[in-house]
Design an enzyme around this catalytic site. Structure first.
Site, PDB file in Angstrom:
ATOM      1  CG  HIS A 141      -0.944  -8.969   0.340  1.00  0.00           C
ATOM      2  ND1 HIS A 141      -0.776  -7.693   0.296  1.00  0.00           N
ATOM      3  CD2 HIS A 141      -2.355  -9.259   0.382  1.00  0.00           C
ATOM      4  CE1 HIS A 141      -1.628  -6.802  -0.104  1.00  0.00           C
ATOM      5  NE2 HIS A 141      -2.786  -7.789   0.209  1.00  0.00           N
ATOM      6  N   GLY A 156     -17.081   0.449  -1.502  1.00  0.00           N
ATOM      7  CA  GLY A 156     -17.983   1.589  -1.035  1.00  0.00           C
ATOM      8  C   GLY A 156     -19.337   1.482  -1.890  1.00  0.00           C
ATOM      9  CE1 TYR A 203      -3.272  -2.946   0.521  1.00  0.00           C
ATOM     10  CE2 TYR A 203      -3.398  -2.562   2.846  1.00  0.00           C
ATOM     11  CZ  TYR A 203      -3.701  -3.343   1.727  1.00  0.00           C
ATOM     12  OH  TYR A 203      -4.641  -4.257   1.848  1.00  0.00           O
ATOM     13  CB  SER A 215      -4.445 -12.349   2.609  1.00  0.00           C
ATOM     14  OG  SER A 215      -5.255 -11.599   1.773  1.00  0.00           O
ATOM     15  CG  ASN A 216      -6.080 -12.694  -1.673  1.00  0.00           C
ATOM     16  OD1 ASN A 216      -7.451 -12.170  -1.857  1.00  0.00           O
ATOM     17  ND2 ASN A 216      -5.180 -11.476  -1.075  1.00  0.00           N
ATOM     18  N   GLY A 253     -24.205   2.555  -0.497  1.00  0.00           N
ATOM     19  CA  GLY A 253     -25.375   3.199  -1.289  1.00  0.00           C
ATOM     20  C   GLY A 253     -24.928   4.629  -1.874  1.00  0.00           C
ATOM     21  CE  LYS A 254     -18.979   6.914  -1.791  1.00  0.00           C
ATOM     22  NZ  LYS A 254     -17.537   7.575  -1.204  1.00  0.00           N
TER      23      LYS A 254
END
Length: 312
Positions: free
Chosen positions: A122, A213, A53, A152-153, A217-218
């Site tokens: 990861h 996101g 990141y 992860s994954n 509801g955006k």
């Protein structure tokens, strides 16, 4: 807030993990520090980040989120109030043992800490034998720089193979799993992986818990996609099951007074085997909203309605 055991890891967390992917990306230092300060004020818990990141941002090279968190940890003195989870495996070198050794030191330096509470592979690296991967992680656990390890994954098949390899070689097991799971994306976790996690007593913290996101509801039409840098990722949900899911969530919002984000996270937290969803916030107000999911209990009928909408 009542904590949940994170599988057999020895760690306990609240039913919410703060995602650190936005730090230095869509949240600058002022916003990041404010969010983290508020998280501690609200009781703290686990913060999830990764060494990659945010390498995909122009001008970034990876490690920016960890650096921001390290600056905050130093300024706040709040290390004893949070658990830190980070990851290795997405950058060049994958999960080669030398890369893991190099990467963990980089993460420790950027975070400014002596020990990582939870260190994830990861993603699976099929080019490196599992015994070598686990052996490298074992060195870190033995050295005291990592408390527990996670995957992860990983597919159910590869995770099961990793657990068997650890047992056969006397190496530390992955005790926590981080799969994708939300109301619209269930395939990675539901089925064999979920069964394995439950049978083996693994802790589960889920990513993309709000479907980039969309489940807030955006984004209800193509015109809404420009509301956030993440809007492009939500585009795929505008068709198919997305609108029907939002309609079901709207009905439950009317019944409970909860926001759609709270409903989405409460659904994840209620799934068998799941310890906590991960979600990120770009403002204090947004953090306060999503933390409301911890006290929302959906009824059996509401959970069934959401499940049905996801199968549509």
């Amino acid at each position: 807030m009542t904590e949940r055991a994170l599988g057999k890891s020895g760690l306990s967390i609240r039913p919410f993990v703060l995602g650190g992917n936005v730090f230095s990306m869509t949240a600058d230092q002022k916003a990041s520090f404010a969010i983290l300060d508020r998280f501690v004020e609200r009781g703290g818990g686990m913060i999830d980040t990764a060494d990659v990141y945010s390498a995909w941002v122009p001008g970034h090279k990876g490690g920016e989120s960890e650096t921001m968190m390290g600056q905050w940890l130093k300024a706040s003195g709040a290390r004893d109030k949070v658990l830190v989870a980070t990851k290795v495996g997405m950058m060049p070198g994958g999960l080669k043992p030398d890369r893991i050794r190099e990467a963990v030191q980089g993460s420790l330096d950027r975070l400014g800490i002596d020990v990582i509470d939870l260190y994830f592979a990861h993603k699976d690296d099929p080019d490196v034998p599992l015994g070598e991967v686990l052996g490298a992680f074992a060195e870190l656990v033995d050295a005291g720089t990592v408390r527990v390890i996670g995957a992860s994954n990983y597919s159910a098949e590869r995770l099961g193979e990793a657990l068997r390899t650890a047992d056969e070689l006397g190496l530390p097991r992955f005790t926590v799993v981080q799969p994708e799971l939300n109301l619209l994306d269930r395939a990675q976790y539901e089925g064999p992986l979920q069964t394995l996690c439950i049978d083996e007593g693994l802790g589960v913290i889920t990513y993309f818990s709000l479907a980039s996101g969309y489940l807030s509801g955006k984004y209800r039409s193509a015109d809404d996609l420009g509301k956030s840098p993440r809007g492009a990722r939500a585009k795929a949900y505008l068709e198919g099951k997305g609108p029907a899911m939002l309609a079901a969530m709207d009905r439950i919002a009317g019944e409970t007074g909860a926001t759609l984000s709270q409903i989405a996270l409460a659904w994840v937290a209620a799934q068998p085997g799941v310890t906590a969803p991960i979600a990120s916030a770009t403002s204090v107000g947004q953090l306060d909203e999503i933390l409301g999911s911890e006290t929302l209990t959906l009824t059996a009928e509401q959970l069934a309605a959401l499940n049905d909408a996801g199968r549509g």
